[in-house]
Design a protein around this motif. Structure first.
Motif: not given
Lengths: 266, 404
Positions: A74-84
């Protein structure tokens, strides 16, 4: 009624005192912590211990072939506002490539934003898209906790999803919720953590205790998860450490290499 | 449990106990309700050293069961007497007044929660927790959320017990009315409702999703059972409770439950629990008061009654006094406990969560709860004997629009 009126009078100064105290300590404590933080992102062994094994991963690695990993998160598997490539799945992939140079590691990601475990379980066929990954890492629980889904329904959905994934011939690893010092006032995490532990135990699959590890980092001062000041940079470092820990966890559970010290890149 | 009226309380003890209670008050109930309130407070804080002392780590049931059972017991005891002396209408009016008090207390706690969460939401934005911050989406539509909260459908974390209590108390006039005539039939009906609840999955809807965390249709069983015990059931069960076979069964069940709980913390032990038992046992459902939890509470209660007679002198020791006082002002102390848990979370988050801070917060919370309970007792005592006519104070308060 008189008791309640008394309570109001008592309670409000308390809250304001708490707020003031928090503000003062927050200002003074944060820099002190940053200075003393150790560079390595070690997670204690007991948090990475698991009884369950990953036979399919072991087989793939021993044959020196391909290790296809699907991460459902879900969203918490990514760093929002940071590159892939900064979320923990991508960091895990990088760490695995380092640790297993002879294996062709490939990771694909299915981001299921604002989807509960039940939504994901119902949709697994489409998520797999006919692919047959060696390992499926399913990070879940957060959306269910936010929506306070009945823990029984969460249990049933998780059970259904894990069974379906195992049926495709893949090894499965569950990743539980994030720990956040502020979150505990707002989200009741305990029932969902319990359910995930029980389901992992019943299916004899490893559970990566993201919650416990982040809790440990926060308690030991490795990361000041409370602070907003560190912003995106800290979020990236947390994900990097989580990715490394997850890579070690997968390797240990697959028993493909004797444990060795973490590679020092950084 | 046996009620105090069934027990001959010796005269000197009665004199000593007189200030804070009417003669024959069952101190064991107060003690365990006070302890339950402390445990609920500790369980509402993030896990820490103290959490290991709470009973949910040693078996299936936890402090909520104790709280609801004793609430049923004392409510039936107090309002049952009112029903006999003043009739159905007056007793019901008193109960409804109490319901209103609990409702106001709940709304008050919700306001504090709202204040805290709005503060957190506007002050901090950590990119690590973008997803979790979704919980604050409800702040975007206060028109819906606040109305849902007033309807008891929207209940944020740790705010589930009072709504349950409100619904149970709403049905108390009916329960008491029937219980006075046909106690066993009432208990049997309660069991039937419990079974139907499990059979058909009945519950009350919650907002924005799901159902009530504590299903009133299931939890009423404990409440009605408490009432049944208060109105003579306990006395009739006395021979059963003093039997050695009952004790042996209770101890065996508690031990088995302890072992199962142990496997949650030490998964290595899980191999000793046979598969078929696991699949039959799990999940142990708290929302619908799983039978395993209910039986665990019964075993615990039976053992307690057996080991701790009502005339145990320790009940009057000063060491147990804080817990007993807390138990005697349960609604106020419960609210203070929930508030302190909010405040504790807040301080832990703001100051940092070292084990020492945790320890200090847990201890301070219990001390504050006890001090508040002492203050309420003191005021009640002073109001009762101070002034020519205590009622006149209340009457004057009415004149200025106050009153109790």
């Amino acid at each position: 009624m008189k008791a309640l009126a008394g309570l109001t009078a008592r309670a409000m100064p308390g809250a304001m005192f708490g707020a003031m105290l928090g503000a003062i300590v927050g200002m003074t404590a944060a820099p002190a912590r940053a200075e003393t933080s150790p560079p390595a992102c070690t997670a204690p062994a007991y948090l990475l211990a698991t009884e369950a094994r990953l036979p399919k991963v072991a087989e793939a690695v021993r044959a020196g072939g391909k290790l296809d990993i699907l991460v459902i998160g879900s969203r918490s598997a990514t760093v929002v506002a940071a590159p892939d490539g900064t979320g923990f799945p991508a960091r895990m992939e990088a760490a695995l490539r380092e640790l297993l140079p002879s294996v062709a590691v490939s990771m694909s990601m299915q981001l299921q934003i604002k989807k509960t475990a039940a939504d994901v379980a119902a949709n697994l066929g489409r998520l797999l898209e006919g692919a047959s990954p060696t390992l499926v890492i399913w990070q879940t629980g957060t959306v269910d906790a936010i929506r306070s889904v009945d823990p029984d329904n969460f249990n049933a959905a998780l059970d259904e999803g894990v069974s379906a994934l195992k049926k495709t011939g893949a090894d499965v690893v569950l990743v539980n919720l994030q720990y956040g010092p502020r979150m505990e006032t707002m989200i009741s995490t305990a029932p969902y953590l319990d359910v995930m532990r029980v389901v992992a135990q019943e299916h004899e699959i490893p559970l990566f205790d993201r919650f416990g590890i982040m809790h440990h980092w926060n308690d030991t001062g490795r990361f000041d998860l409370f602070s907003a000041a560190h912003g995106v940079e800290m979020a990236k470092r947390v994900h990097d450490c989580l990715g490394r820990a997850l890579a070690r966890f997968v390797i240990d559970a697959a028993e493909v290499k004797p444990p060795q010290p973490e590679p020092t890149t950084k | 449990m046996t009620s105090a009226t069934d027990h001959a309380v010796d005269a000197p003890a009665r004199v000593r106990a007189a200030p804070q209670a009417s003669a024959g008050r069952e101190l064991r109930l107060d003690l365990f309700r006070g302890l339950a309130l402390w445990l609920i407070f500790v369980d509402h804080l993030p896990p820490n050293l103290f959490t290991w002392l709470t009973i949910r780590n040693y078996g299936f049931s936890d402090a909520t069961e104790i709280f609801i059972f004793i609430s049923g017991y004392t409510a039936a005891f107090v309002y049952g007497r009112a029903l006999t002396e003043r009739g159905f209408v007056v007793a019901s009016a008193r109960i409804l007044k109490r319901v209103w008090q609990i409702y106001v207390a709940h709304v008050f706690l919700f306001t504090i929660f709202l204040a805290e969460i709005s503060y957190v939401a506007t002050r901090f934005e950590n990119p690590l927790y973008t997803e979790e911050m979704g919980i604050l989406d409800f702040l975007k539509q206060p028109d819906v959320t606040i109305v849902q909260a007033l309807l008891l459908k929207f209940r944020p974390v740790n705010m589930d017990v009072l709504p349950l209590y409100i619904v149970l108390m709403l049905f108390l006039p009916l329960i008491l009315w029937l219980m006075k005539r046909k106690p066993d039939l009432t208990l049997a009906l309660s069991v039937v409702v419990y079974i139907l609840t499990w059979e058909f999955g009945i519950n009350l809807p919650a907002y924005p999703h799901g159902v009530w965390f504590f299903n009133p249709f299931a939890w009423q069983l404990l409440f009605v059972f408490g009432a049944w015990c208060a109105l003579g059931g306990a006395k009739r069960m006395a021979p059963l409770l003093s039997s050695r076979i009952t004790m042996a069964l209770a101890i065996a069940y508690l031990a088995a439950s302890f072992f199962v709980t142990l496997t949650w913390h030490l998964p290595q032990l899980g191999h000793f629990v046979p598969r078929f038992i696991e699949s039959w046992m799990y999940p142990i459902n708290k929302t619908d008061l799983d039978v395993l939890r209910f039986v665990h509470f019964l075993a615990l209660a039976a053992l307690t009654v057996y080991l701790l007679p009502a005339d145990w002198p320790g009940l009057r020791s000063r060491w147990l006094k804080p817990a007993i006082l807390c138990g005697q002002h349960s609604l106020e102390i419960f609210c203070i406990g929930v508030f302190l848990a909010f405040a504790g979370h807040f301080i832990l988050a703001e100051v940092g969560a070292g084990p020492w801070i945790h320890f200090v917060i847990s201890i301070s919370g219990i001390v504050i709860m006890s001090a508040a309970a002492w203050l309420f007792s003191w005021y009640k005592r002073v109001a009762a004997k101070g002034g020519p006519d205590p009622k006149s104070i209340e009457a004057r308060a009415d004149l200025v629009g106050g009153g109790s």
